[in-house]
Design an enzyme around this catalytic site. Structure first.
Site: not given
Ligand code: TYM
Length: 331
Positions: A112, A195, A198
């Site tokens: 990032k 990957k 979003k």
């Molecule tokens: P974030 O917002 O980037 O993504 C949300 C969730 O989606 C999963 N994900 C994917 N899984 C499979 N293929 C993909 N292309 C893909 N893109 C995203 C991510 O693994 C995630 O589970 N730091 C975290 C958010 C967070 C969180 C937490 C998660 C903050 N606090 C506490 C669990 C528990 C994040 O940025 O996810």
């Protein structure tokens, strides 16, 4: 007492089939058996300084999409991270139990900060500590996430162990990651070796849950595939085709072998068109329920208010014990 599940998604870009298959699909499956806390992690998302009006709108839209995807607000605690002030408070405390060296090893920070060189702020660096607070506040058993969050779960466990050992007690439960065997990393439709993201709003790389049916079809039709013409699962030599097989299997609940068997003797074109068809069948009811929910903002806001109250009650218990053991004078 049922086990506790915690997970969250950053309100950046849009929810897409990667976030659904990697995380939300499991959220839905776990909701019947466990005590689930699902949040929109708005505090995490401000590292990129989003437009305030867009952030507000996106938080509500994400909650509506959670519900439209089948995450039942009656069974689960749905809330916005910033509504529960204990997250920020515990994050500060945990910062004092986290090493610079271990944060330096986080691959997401490296990626990032490389992508966003003009705004490498310290919150981007300490981001995993806030995530650890999100999880540890609730004495969490399981954290359903995609592959890319595995390292953040590991550091969460390390921080929890360190705190417990230092203070000679079980102040935090040690959480386990819950990563799906299939679909933990859905790849971009345009670059099947990266990957699906979003925030990729410009190209046809990401299929959003709210994309119109014809957009979904167009995106799948122009998905990048591989040389050859046989439909087989081979992530090294056929990353594009394998990604489509994984997506097809995840939304129709079939194994990769069954999908390959289904497409025996067919060509890549068939795989793309049929995946788009199945995807639209899957997304149609989500899109229409989403629209209904967004027309009822009172319901959404009440759901979030109730959720924050329930979450705060639980979080306060952990935070109180933590403050006591570190020696804060009671207020
Ligand atoms: P974030 O917002 O980037 O993504 C949300 C969730 O989606 C999963 N994900 C994917 N899984 C499979 N293929 C993909 N292309 C893909 N893109 C995203 C991510 O693994 C995630 O589970 N730091 C975290 C958010 C967070 C969180 C937490 C998660 C903050 N606090 C506490 C669990 C528990 C994040 O940025 O996810």
């Amino acid at each position: 007492m049922s086990k506790v599940i915690v997970s969250g998604i950053q309100p950046t870009g849009g929810l897409n089939i990667g976030t659904y298959i990697g995380a939300m699909k499991n959220w839905k499956q776990l909701q019947d058996e466990y005590d689930c806390m699902y949040m929109v992690v708005d505090m995490h998302s401000i590292t990129v300084r989003p437009d305030p009006a867009e952030l507000r709108e996106r938080c509500l839209s994400f909650v509506a999409q959670y519900i439209a995807c089948g995450i039942d607000p009656k069974k689960n605690t749905l809330f916005i991270q910033s509504h529960v002030r204990e997250h920020a408070e515990l994050a500060w405390i945990l910062n004092c139990y986290t090493g610079m060296g271990e944060l330096n090893r986080m691959t997401q920070f490296k990626e990032k900060s490389q992508k966003n060189q003009s705004n490498i702020n310290s919150a981007l660096f300490t981001y995993p500590v806030l995530m650890a607070a999100d999880i540890l506040l609730y004495q969490t058993d399981l954290v359903p996430v995609g592959q890319d969050q595995k390292q953040h779960l590991e550091i969460t466990r390390d921080i929890a162990h360190r705190f417990n050992n230092h203070h000679n007690g079980e102040y935090f439960k040690i959480p386990e990651p819950f990563i799906p065997k299939i679909g933990a990393k859905i790849m971009s439709l345009q670059e099947p070796c990266s990957k699906m993201s979003k925030s990729d709003t410009t190209s046809k790389a990401t299929v959003y849950l709210l994309d119109e049916a014809k957009t979904v079809t167009k995106k799948f039709k122009s998905a990048v595939t591989d040389s050859g013409d046989e439909i087989t699962f081979d992530e090294i030599n056929k990353p594009g085709v394998s990604n489509l097989i994984t997506i097809y299997g995840a939304i129709t609940n079939q194994s990769q072998e069954d999908v390959v068997k289904h497409f025996e003797g067919k060509r890549y074109g068939h795989l793309k068109v049929e995946t788009a068809e199945r995807m639209n069948e899957f997304l149609d009811p989500i899109r229409s329920q989403y629209n209904e929910l967004m027309d009822d903002k009172t319901f959404l806001l009440q759901t979030l208010k109730d959720g924050a109250e329930r979450a705060s009650e639980k979080a306060e218990k952990t935070l109180k014990a933590v403050k006591e053991v570190i020696g804060f004078l009671p207020a």
